[in-house]
Structure formats: C-alpha cells, structure tokens
Design a protein around this motif. Structure first.
Motif, mmCIF file in Angstrom:
data_model
loop_
_atom_site.group_PDB
_atom_site.id
_atom_site.type_symbol
_atom_site.label_atom_id
_atom_site.label_comp_id
_atom_site.label_asym_id
_atom_site.label_seq_id
_atom_site.Cartn_x
_atom_site.Cartn_y
_atom_site.Cartn_z
ATOM 1 N N LEU A 1 -13.812 5.126 16.913
ATOM 2 C CA LEU A 1 -13.500 4.625 15.580
ATOM 3 C C LEU A 1 -13.318 3.116 15.579
ATOM 4 N N LEU A 2 -12.603 2.586 16.564
ATOM 5 C CA LEU A 2 -12.376 1.150 16.639
ATOM 6 C C LEU A 2 -13.690 0.394 16.825
ATOM 7 N N LYS A 3 -14.613 0.967 17.570
ATOM 8 C CA LYS A 3 -15.942 0.368 17.714
ATOM 9 C C LYS A 3 -16.674 0.388 16.378
ATOM 10 N N HIS A 4 -16.529 1.483 15.658
ATOM 11 C CA HIS A 4 -17.170 1.624 14.351
ATOM 12 C C HIS A 4 -16.621 0.594 13.364
ATOM 13 N N LEU A 5 -15.321 0.387 13.373
ATOM 14 C CA LEU A 5 -14.711 -0.605 12.485
ATOM 15 C C LEU A 5 -15.199 -2.013 12.818
ATOM 16 N N ALA B 1 0.840 -1.205 0.000
ATOM 17 C CA ALA B 1 0.000 0.000 0.000
ATOM 18 C C ALA B 1 0.869 1.246 0.000
ATOM 19 N N GLY B 2 0.491 2.236 -0.783
ATOM 20 C CA GLY B 2 1.229 3.486 -0.832
ATOM 21 C C GLY B 2 0.772 4.453 0.246
ATOM 22 N N ASP B 3 1.398 5.602 0.276
ATOM 23 C CA ASP B 3 1.067 6.612 1.279
ATOM 24 C C ASP B 3 -0.284 7.267 1.035
ATOM 25 N N ASP B 4 -0.875 7.014 -0.150
ATOM 26 C CA ASP B 4 -2.148 7.652 -0.469
ATOM 27 C C ASP B 4 -3.329 6.950 0.199
ATOM 28 N N TYR B 5 -3.092 5.787 0.792
ATOM 29 C CA TYR B 5 -4.186 5.091 1.481
ATOM 30 C C TYR B 5 -4.308 5.589 2.909
ATOM 31 N N LEU B 6 -5.531 5.628 3.401
ATOM 32 C CA LEU B 6 -5.801 6.244 4.694
ATOM 33 C C LEU B 6 -5.255 5.428 5.856
ATOM 34 N N SER B 7 -4.889 6.131 6.906
ATOM 35 C CA SER B 7 -4.499 5.515 8.171
ATOM 36 C C SER B 7 -5.624 5.764 9.175
ATOM 37 N N LEU B 8 -5.499 5.158 10.353
ATOM 38 C CA LEU B 8 -6.494 5.408 11.400
ATOM 39 C C LEU B 8 -6.556 6.894 11.741
ATOM 40 N N GLU B 9 -5.403 7.569 11.658
ATOM 41 C CA GLU B 9 -5.350 8.983 12.006
ATOM 42 C C GLU B 9 -6.188 9.830 11.046
ATOM 43 N N ASP B 10 -6.174 9.464 9.770
ATOM 44 C CA ASP B 10 -7.003 10.175 8.792
ATOM 45 C C ASP B 10 -8.480 10.033 9.137
ATOM 46 N N LEU B 11 -8.872 8.822 9.535
ATOM 47 C CA LEU B 11 -10.282 8.597 9.885
ATOM 48 C C LEU B 11 -10.644 9.294 11.185
ATOM 49 N N VAL B 12 -9.703 9.354 12.114
ATOM 50 C CA VAL B 12 -9.941 10.088 13.360
ATOM 51 C C VAL B 12 -10.170 11.564 13.056
ATOM 52 N N ASN B 13 -9.392 12.099 12.141
ATOM 53 C CA ASN B 13 -9.499 13.521 11.810
ATOM 54 C C ASN B 13 -10.815 13.883 11.144
ATOM 55 N N VAL B 14 -11.430 12.918 10.421
ATOM 56 C CA VAL B 14 -12.723 13.209 9.811
ATOM 57 C C VAL B 14 -13.870 12.764 10.716
ATOM 58 N N LYS B 15 -13.516 12.351 11.929
ATOM 59 C CA LYS B 15 -14.509 12.035 12.964
ATOM 60 C C LYS B 15 -15.464 10.925 12.549
ATOM 61 N N VAL B 16 -14.911 9.840 12.043
ATOM 62 C CA VAL B 16 -15.746 8.670 11.757
ATOM 63 C C VAL B 16 -16.266 8.121 13.073
ATOM 64 N N SER B 17 -17.536 7.864 13.149
ATOM 65 C CA SER B 17 -18.119 7.326 14.374
ATOM 66 C C SER B 17 -19.329 6.481 14.015
ATOM 67 N N SER B 18 -19.888 5.831 15.035
ATOM 68 C CA SER B 18 -21.051 4.972 14.793
ATOM 69 C C SER B 18 -22.269 5.780 14.368
ATOM 70 N N THR B 19 -22.246 7.094 14.604
ATOM 71 C CA THR B 19 -23.379 7.938 14.216
ATOM 72 C C THR B 19 -23.141 8.630 12.881
ATOM 73 N N ASN B 20 -21.930 8.515 12.347
ATOM 74 C CA ASN B 20 -21.591 9.147 11.078
ATOM 75 C C ASN B 20 -21.511 8.084 9.994
ATOM 76 N N THR B 21 -22.639 7.605 9.548
ATOM 77 C CA THR B 21 -22.681 6.506 8.578
ATOM 78 C C THR B 21 -22.547 6.981 7.137
ATOM 79 N N ASP B 22 -22.381 8.305 6.953
ATOM 80 C CA ASP B 22 -22.172 8.804 5.598
ATOM 81 C C ASP B 22 -20.814 8.377 5.065
ATOM 82 N N ILE B 23 -19.882 8.070 5.974
ATOM 83 C CA ILE B 23 -18.542 7.669 5.570
ATOM 84 C C ILE B 23 -18.485 6.153 5.488
ATOM 85 N N ASN B 24 -18.266 5.638 4.297
ATOM 86 C CA ASN B 24 -18.178 4.191 4.088
ATOM 87 C C ASN B 24 -16.727 3.759 4.249
#
Length: 272
Positions: free
Chosen positions: A124-128, A67-90
């Motif tokens: 985020l880990l719960k969401h995953l 995988a290259g650097d263009d793929y997301l890390s957990l930190e990227d998902l944390v920054n966009v606030k992925v959560s169990s209530t934010n289901t717009d982000i697949n």
C-alpha cells in the motif's frame, strides 16, 4: 488535472520524506503539517502532497485537520487490498483532502494488526508513492512501531528533529545516509547554543525553529489550523526550511504571487 487522470498518466514514483525523532513531544506532527501546508502553497498546483501519519493511536493529524472518523485510515485501505495492480481504487478520491494536500493516518491500527498484514502495508505504501508526487510521513517516536521501522528503510529522505535540551539530546536520532538535515525545535536563547549543538550532534547542518508560545496555545485551544497563516518568527523559520526542501528535493515551484498573505481554510471540515 483530475485525480483519475493523475493515476492514468503517472507511472514514476513520487518522493517520500520521513519526519523522525526518538523524542516524544518533539513537535514532529506540528512541523509535518506546517511543512506540507507551505509546500502546497508554493509548488505547482498539479503537484499532489500526502501527509501520512504512522503514529497509530498517538497521532494528531486527524485532530489538526479536522477530519472525522468517516475518513479512511491506512487500515481501511489495507482491508480492501489496495495495491499497485488494483487501479480500480482511486486512493486520491478516498482520502481527506484540502486542495492538493491529502491526509491519512493509522488511527485504527494495532501493532499486532500491522505485523499480521505487513506485506499489504508495504504494498500500500508503495502504491501511495505512485499516486502522490510527495509523501511526507509523520513517524512514531516509539522504536518498536513496525510501520516506522518500514518507513525508515523505504523512504527517500529523512528529517531528524531534536530539541534544545542536553538530557534529551542523549537520545540522538537514528544515523542514516538518507538524512537531509537536523532540526532543533523550540530553539531559544539558552545553552546549548547553535555552535554547541553542531558539536554535540556531530553535524554541519542544523535548522532552528524558535519557541513560540502562541503556537502551543492555539494547538491547546484546537485552533492550530489557523496558525499556518500567521506571520510569526516560527513560520518564517518554517518558510526557510521549506525553501531548503524545495531546492534539496528538486521540487517544481509554481508561479510567484505578489500577495503572499492568505487565509488558511480547509475545504472540508469547514472551521472558521
């Protein structure tokens, strides 16, 4: 079933399995990848598996899968606030993937960032765990790693890894009621033998993975992605461990194929 439909219909939590060891260089990352790869081949096709590496800058998952650097890390998902209530982000569509096998790491994390955003990481880990049927986490050998500390508390099951070295066995894995089994990596015809290891570790259940120079050579040459398709004693031992996990975790197997031989190619990353 598409990733978006998976998110719509899946309301129950997946199974989380932590691969841990207090011994640096015990082979956690290699075993994590090989187990996940084998499970992806024998489980039902609609079962999604996520490899999550929490080793921060010390993780090798990104190198192994190409995988290259263009793929997301957990930190990227944390920054966009992925959560169990934010289901717009697949999340399934965002991660580096090969068929039903997905990968994410913490290559952009620092201990300070994790501590400042601990609540978001935990959410985020719960969401995953909701998005994927099986989450296999390659934890850090550093006991101070904050993500590993959380994983050890929140995971469903733990695989403890040691090596066949008396001095290193003094660093016994964390004793937890979530243990499934001990794994002795790089096992050879030497002291302590399996019977003595059972006594030293105080357990009745040990899987042994034999030392394999070919595995180490291919890893050093950055060709490890090819190793999973080889017929070696090490892979036979991995298959035995995989069968144990399928039964112990009650994972749904797919239809048996007559031809078990296959060539491993990542659908992205395209190495041959």
């Amino acid at each position: 079933m598409t990733a978006s439909k998976q998110m719509e219909v899946k309301t129950d939590m997946g199974i989380s399995l932590a691969i841990c060891s207090p011994i640096y260089g015990s082979g956690k990352t290699v075993l994590t990848f090989l187990l996940a790869h084998r499970l992806s081949k024998i489980l039902k096709k609609e079962i999604s598996i996520l490899i999550c590496c929490t080793c921060m800058e010390g993780g090798d998952i990104r190198k192994i899968v190409g995988a290259g650097d263009d793929y997301l890390s957990l930190e990227d998902l944390v920054n966009v606030k992925v959560s169990s209530t934010n289901t717009d982000i697949n999340t399934n569509s965002l991660l580096y993937n090969s068929g039903n096998l997905f990968f994410i790491d913490t290559s952009k994390a620092t201990p300070l960032f994790v501590k400042k955003n601990s609540a978001r990481y935990q959410e985020l880990l719960k969401h995953l765990k909701q998005d994927f049927d099986l989450v296999i986490t390659d934890t850090s050998s550093d006991p101070a790693n904050p993500l590993t500390q959380y994983i050890m508390v929140s995971c469903d099951h733990v695989l403890n890894i040691a090596v066949q070295d008396v001095q290193l066995l003094d660093k016994k894995p964390i004793i937890t009621p979530k243990d499934i089994t001990y794994i002795i990596n790089r096992y050879a015809n030497m002291y302590p033998d399996k019977k003595e290891l059972l006594r030293l570790l105080g357990t009745k259940n040990i899987f042994t993975l034999p030392y394999c120079s070919q595995l180490q050579e291919m890893k050093n040459r950055h060709k490890f992605y090819q190793y999973a398709g080889l017929d070696t004693e090490y892979m036979k031992a991995v298959d035995k461990l995989t069968g144990f996990l399928v039964e112990a975790l009650h994972l749904p197997e797919g239809e048996k194929k007559k031809n078990k031989r296959f060539t491993h190619l990542l659908k992205k990353g395209g190495r041959q």
